[in-house]
Design a protein around this motif. Structure first.
Motif, PDB file in Angstrom:
ATOM      1  N   VAL A 193       2.415  18.047  54.578  1.00 28.32           N
ATOM      2  CA  VAL A 193       3.298  16.893  54.769  1.00 28.32           C
ATOM      3  C   VAL A 193       2.602  15.831  55.612  1.00 28.32           C
ATOM      4  N   ASN A 194       1.961  16.244  56.681  1.00 25.27           N
ATOM      5  CA  ASN A 194       1.249  15.279  57.519  1.00 25.27           C
ATOM      6  C   ASN A 194       0.088  14.641  56.760  1.00 25.27           C
ATOM      7  N   LEU A 195      -0.593  15.412  55.912  1.00 30.46           N
ATOM      8  CA  LEU A 195      -1.687  14.852  55.116  1.00 30.46           C
ATOM      9  C   LEU A 195      -1.183  13.734  54.210  1.00 30.46           C
ATOM     10  N   ILE A 196      -0.034  13.946  53.573  1.00 29.74           N
ATOM     11  CA  ILE A 196       0.503  12.908  52.678  1.00 29.74           C
ATOM     12  C   ILE A 196       0.904  11.676  53.472  1.00 29.74           C
ATOM     13  N   PHE A 197       1.462  11.871  54.667  1.00 26.78           N
ATOM     14  CA  PHE A 197       1.758  10.718  55.523  1.00 26.78           C
ATOM     15  C   PHE A 197       0.476   9.933  55.836  1.00 26.78           C
ATOM     16  N   VAL A 198      -0.587  10.642  56.171  1.00 26.96           N
ATOM     17  CA  VAL A 198      -1.850   9.984  56.528  1.00 26.96           C
ATOM     18  C   VAL A 198      -2.420   9.244  55.323  1.00 26.96           C
ATOM     19  N   LEU A 199      -2.421   9.875  54.145  1.00 25.40           N
ATOM     20  CA  LEU A 199      -2.941   9.211  52.946  1.00 25.40           C
ATOM     21  C   LEU A 199      -2.126   7.977  52.585  1.00 25.40           C
ATOM     22  N   ALA A 200      -0.810   8.034  52.779  1.00 22.67           N
ATOM     23  CA  ALA A 200       0.029   6.869  52.482  1.00 22.67           C
ATOM     24  C   ALA A 200      -0.235   5.745  53.472  1.00 22.67           C
ATOM     25  N   ASN A 201      -0.442   6.081  54.732  1.00 21.52           N
ATOM     26  CA  ASN A 201      -0.687   5.046  55.740  1.00 21.52           C
ATOM     27  C   ASN A 201      -2.071   4.427  55.605  1.00 21.52           C
ATOM     28  N   HIS A 202      -3.018   5.157  55.026  1.00 19.07           N
ATOM     29  CA  HIS A 202      -4.388   4.658  54.875  1.00 19.07           C
ATOM     30  C   HIS A 202      -4.723   4.424  53.404  1.00 19.07           C
ATOM     31  N   ALA A 203      -3.705   4.061  52.628  1.00 20.59           N
ATOM     32  CA  ALA A 203      -3.927   3.864  51.196  1.00 20.59           C
ATOM     33  C   ALA A 203      -4.917   2.733  50.925  1.00 20.59           C
ATOM     34  N   ALA A 204      -4.800   1.640  51.616  1.00 21.17           N
ATOM     35  CA  ALA A 204      -5.700   0.502  51.369  1.00 21.17           C
ATOM     36  C   ALA A 204      -7.144   0.803  51.758  1.00 21.17           C
ATOM     37  N   PRO A 205      -7.435   1.347  52.946  1.00 18.95           N
ATOM     38  CA  PRO A 205      -8.834   1.639  53.273  1.00 18.95           C
ATOM     39  C   PRO A 205      -9.469   2.692  52.380  1.00 18.95           C
ATOM     40  N   LEU A 206      -8.649   3.647  51.887  1.00 14.47           N
ATOM     41  CA  LEU A 206      -9.199   4.716  51.054  1.00 14.47           C
ATOM     42  C   LEU A 206      -9.302   4.332  49.586  1.00 14.47           C
ATOM     43  N   ALA A 207      -8.789   3.169  49.239  1.00 12.94           N
ATOM     44  CA  ALA A 207      -8.768   2.794  47.823  1.00 12.94           C
ATOM     45  C   ALA A 207     -10.172   2.728  47.244  1.00 12.94           C
ATOM     46  N   SER A 208     -11.085   2.077  47.924  1.00 17.25           N
ATOM     47  CA  SER A 208     -12.452   1.944  47.407  1.00 17.25           C
ATOM     48  C   SER A 208     -13.222   3.251  47.479  1.00 17.25           C
ATOM     49  N   THR A 209     -12.760   4.185  48.303  1.00 20.04           N
ATOM     50  CA  THR A 209     -13.456   5.465  48.443  1.00 20.04           C
ATOM     51  C   THR A 209     -13.156   6.404  47.287  1.00 20.04           C
ATOM     52  N   HIS A 210     -11.897   6.438  46.869  1.00 15.26           N
ATOM     53  CA  HIS A 210     -11.487   7.428  45.868  1.00 15.26           C
ATOM     54  C   HIS A 210     -11.046   6.822  44.540  1.00 15.26           C
ATOM     55  N   PHE A 211     -10.792   5.518  44.470  1.00 16.92           N
ATOM     56  CA  PHE A 211     -10.245   4.919  43.259  1.00 16.92           C
ATOM     57  C   PHE A 211     -11.098   3.731  42.822  1.00 16.92           C
ATOM     58  N   ASP A 212     -10.900   3.367  41.553  1.00 17.63           N
ATOM     59  CA  ASP A 212     -11.464   2.127  41.044  1.00 17.63           C
ATOM     60  C   ASP A 212     -10.436   1.027  41.238  1.00 17.63           C
ATOM     61  N   PRO A 213     -10.848  -0.160  41.704  1.00 11.80           N
ATOM     62  CA  PRO A 213      -9.880  -1.243  41.939  1.00 11.80           C
ATOM     63  C   PRO A 213      -9.106  -1.567  40.650  1.00 11.80           C
ATOM     64  N   PRO A 214      -7.835  -1.975  40.778  1.00  9.48           N
ATOM     65  CA  PRO A 214      -7.095  -2.186  42.027  1.00  9.48           C
ATOM     66  C   PRO A 214      -6.166  -1.023  42.362  1.00  9.48           C
ATOM     67  N   VAL A 215      -6.432   0.187  41.919  1.00  8.37           N
ATOM     68  CA  VAL A 215      -5.544   1.332  42.120  1.00  8.37           C
ATOM     69  C   VAL A 215      -5.793   1.930  43.498  1.00  8.37           C
ATOM     70  N   ASN A 216      -4.711   2.410  44.129  1.00 12.91           N
ATOM     71  CA  ASN A 216      -4.838   3.169  45.370  1.00 12.91           C
ATOM     72  C   ASN A 216      -3.889   4.355  45.341  1.00 12.91           C
ATOM     73  N   PHE A 217      -3.795   5.061  46.437  1.00 11.73           N
ATOM     74  CA  PHE A 217      -3.026   6.304  46.480  1.00 11.73           C
ATOM     75  C   PHE A 217      -1.556   6.080  46.150  1.00 11.73           C
ATOM     76  N   LEU A 218      -0.964   5.022  46.674  1.00 10.19           N
ATOM     77  CA  LEU A 218       0.462   4.788  46.466  1.00 10.19           C
ATOM     78  C   LEU A 218       0.779   4.430  45.025  1.00 10.19           C
ATOM     79  N   ASP A 219      -0.188   3.881  44.298  1.00 15.60           N
ATOM     80  CA  ASP A 219       0.061   3.515  42.902  1.00 15.60           C
ATOM     81  C   ASP A 219       0.323   4.728  42.033  1.00 15.60           C
ATOM     82  N   LEU A 220      -0.078   5.899  42.494  1.00 14.44           N
ATOM     83  CA  LEU A 220       0.159   7.105  41.699  1.00 14.44           C
ATOM     84  C   LEU A 220       1.643   7.368  41.512  1.00 14.44           C
ATOM     85  N   PHE A 221       2.505   6.851  42.392  1.00 12.45           N
ATOM     86  CA  PHE A 221       3.937   7.121  42.336  1.00 12.45           C
ATOM     87  C   PHE A 221       4.730   5.939  41.781  1.00 12.45           C
ATOM     88  N   LEU A 222       4.040   4.928  41.287  1.00  9.19           N
ATOM     89  CA  LEU A 222       4.706   3.757  40.717  1.00  9.19           C
ATOM     90  C   LEU A 222       4.706   3.843  39.193  1.00  9.19           C
TER      91      LEU A 222
END
Length: 461
Positions: A193-222
């Motif tokens: 649960v804490n990991l998901i909170f951290v990933l949601a709060n750092h979605a923008a900085p982690l976007a370029s690390t794990h995703f191709d623009p313009p997708v980020n972690f939060l977009d997975l639930f949209l």
């Protein structure tokens, strides 16, 4: 597998913007916004995505609760995290044990709350009265008879879903801290649960690390044009990457993630026709949502009617009090104070004049002025005479020249003397014997009474 030219496709209706804007659109459109009593559809909650996540049966995660298995799948990992939260009530725990399907439904709603898709203004039971939240039936996630709680209670339960070691110390708050613990094989590195909170709060900085623009972690639930199965796989890949460590073989890897270390598996884009085939509400769910909306509207009508009726009753009572005849001059009532005062009230009588009023008047003038010269006045007539002829600004101790005044004082002292010591009046105070070494002895004609001393007046008990 899709061709490499597909990697540069953009989601439909998304404008191509520079990289710094990654995460802005997701944060703005993340919470579900619906009117009160409006059902949340499968598209709103991304039902197919949740099913792919919780139906995965790969036991690859280190258990965070006592378990007989060395590894568990994500569904057990997340449900157990909710169950072990110290903010999870006993009633809710019993319901989760009795009805495992309810536990999974609650976990799905909790995951949406975990990432911020469901905010704390939502509730999921129709009898909610507060105006701070809105009611929304969720037909696809409320097929059991359990109470789905409301979003604030779910959020509190999630915040308390920590590892035993994290209850004493602060849990990791950045992705780097979690990766550092997982690389050191301090497993589990944090609660899921804490990991998901951290990933949601750092979605923008982690976007370029794990995703191709313009997708980020939060977009997975949209509701975007990416296949639900691919988004679920990317989500589970991130959970394993941070909980078990980036150095471990990730069971959710594909060819794209293996060729691009640190990137999630490839996210296949859908056409509009393919998107229309996902998250389709069933007829039973549509009918149940309409029935619950009607029940909510009926409850609100009854609630408004009862409030208006109560207001009318209060207005009628107030009007009747205003129209009632009043006799004499009314005085506003003073609220009664319960209990004993914090500090007693200190009453002081002057030592020189008090004996003249209480002792001398009662003794010296009791006989001489029992039949004063002039017409006799009773106490009511004397009170009227005092009100109409006495200067209220003058010192009352100097107004003893009138025989009627002295007689009135004498009568009052007699009444007080007869009442003294009878309930509910307090008993007479006992004075200590006068010291012979007192620097200010009393005159011989004045008795050692308590009127010339400080006296504590206690409040009524």
């Amino acid at each position: 597998m899709a061709s490499t030219s597909d990697y540069h496709l953009q989601p439909a209706n998304w404008s191509i913007e520079p990289a710094p804007l990654v995460g802005y659109l997701s944060r703005k459109a993340l919470p579900i916004k619906r009117n009160d009593a409006e059902p949340l559809t499968r598209e709103d909650v991304q039902f197919d995505l949740l099913c792919h996540i919780f139906n995965d049966r790969q036991k690859v995660f280190t258990p965070q609760a006592p378990s007989e298995d060395s590894k568990v799948h994500f569904c057990d990992l997340y449900v157990n995290a909710l169950y072990m939260s110290h903010k999870c009530s006993k009633v809710l725990k019993d319901k989760m044990v009795e009805t495992p399907a309810f536990a999974v439904e609650l976990a799905k709603i909790s995951l949406l709350t975990n990432v911020g898709r469901i905010n704390t203004t939502m509730a999921f039971f129709p009898e909610m009265k507060t105006a701070l939240r809105t009611y929304h039936p969720v037909p696809s996630l409320q097929k059991t008879d359990g109470n789905a709680q409301d979003a604030p209670r779910i959020k509190n339960c999630l915040k308390a879903a920590l590892l035993p070691s994290e209850l004493k110390n602060m849990p990791p708050s950045t992705p780097e801290e979690i990766l550092q613990k997982s690389r050191a094989r301090q497993l589990p590195s944090t609660s899921v649960v804490n990991l998901i909170f951290v990933l949601a709060n750092h979605a923008a900085p982690l976007a370029s690390t794990h995703f191709d623009p313009p997708v980020n972690f939060l977009d997975l639930f949209l509701p975007i044009n990416i296949a639900s199965a691919d988004r679920a796989r990317a989500f589970l890949w991130l959970i394993f990457h941070y909980l078990e460590g980036p150095d471990q073989p990730n069971p959710y890897d594909d060819d794209y993630s293996r060729q691009n270390p640190g990137k999630v598996p490839w996210l296949h884009r859908l056409t509009e026709e393919e998107m229309a085939q996902e998250n389709v509400d069933t007829p039973d769910e549509i009918e149940w949502g309409k029935a619950m909306s009607a029940q909510r509207n009926l409850f609100l009508q009854r609630l408004v009617h009862s409030i208006e009726k109560e207001k009318k009753v209060k207005a009628a009572v107030s009007a009747s009090k205003l129209t009632e005849p009043t006799f004499g001059r009314s005085r506003p009532s003073r609220p009664q104070q319960e209990g004993i005062r914090d500090k007693p009230y200190i009453h002081y009588l002057p030592p020189d004049r008090a004996p003249q009023i209480t002792h001398s008047v009662s003794e010296d003038y009791r006989v001489n002025y029992s039949s004063p010269r002039g017409p006799h006045r009773n106490m009511l007539q004397h009170a009227w005479q005092v009100v109409t002829s006495t200067d209220p600004l003058a010192d009352s101790d100097e107004e003893l020249q009138d025989e009627h005044v002295r007689l009135d004082y004498s009568r009052r002292v007699d009444v007080i003397a007869r009442l003294r010591g009878r309930p509910p009046s307090p008993p007479p105070d006992l004075l200590p014997p006068a010291s012979s070494t007192s620097s200010h002895p009393l005159p011989s004609n004045i008795s050692d009474t308590r009127e010339h001393r400080w006296r504590t007046v206690e409040s009524w008990k």
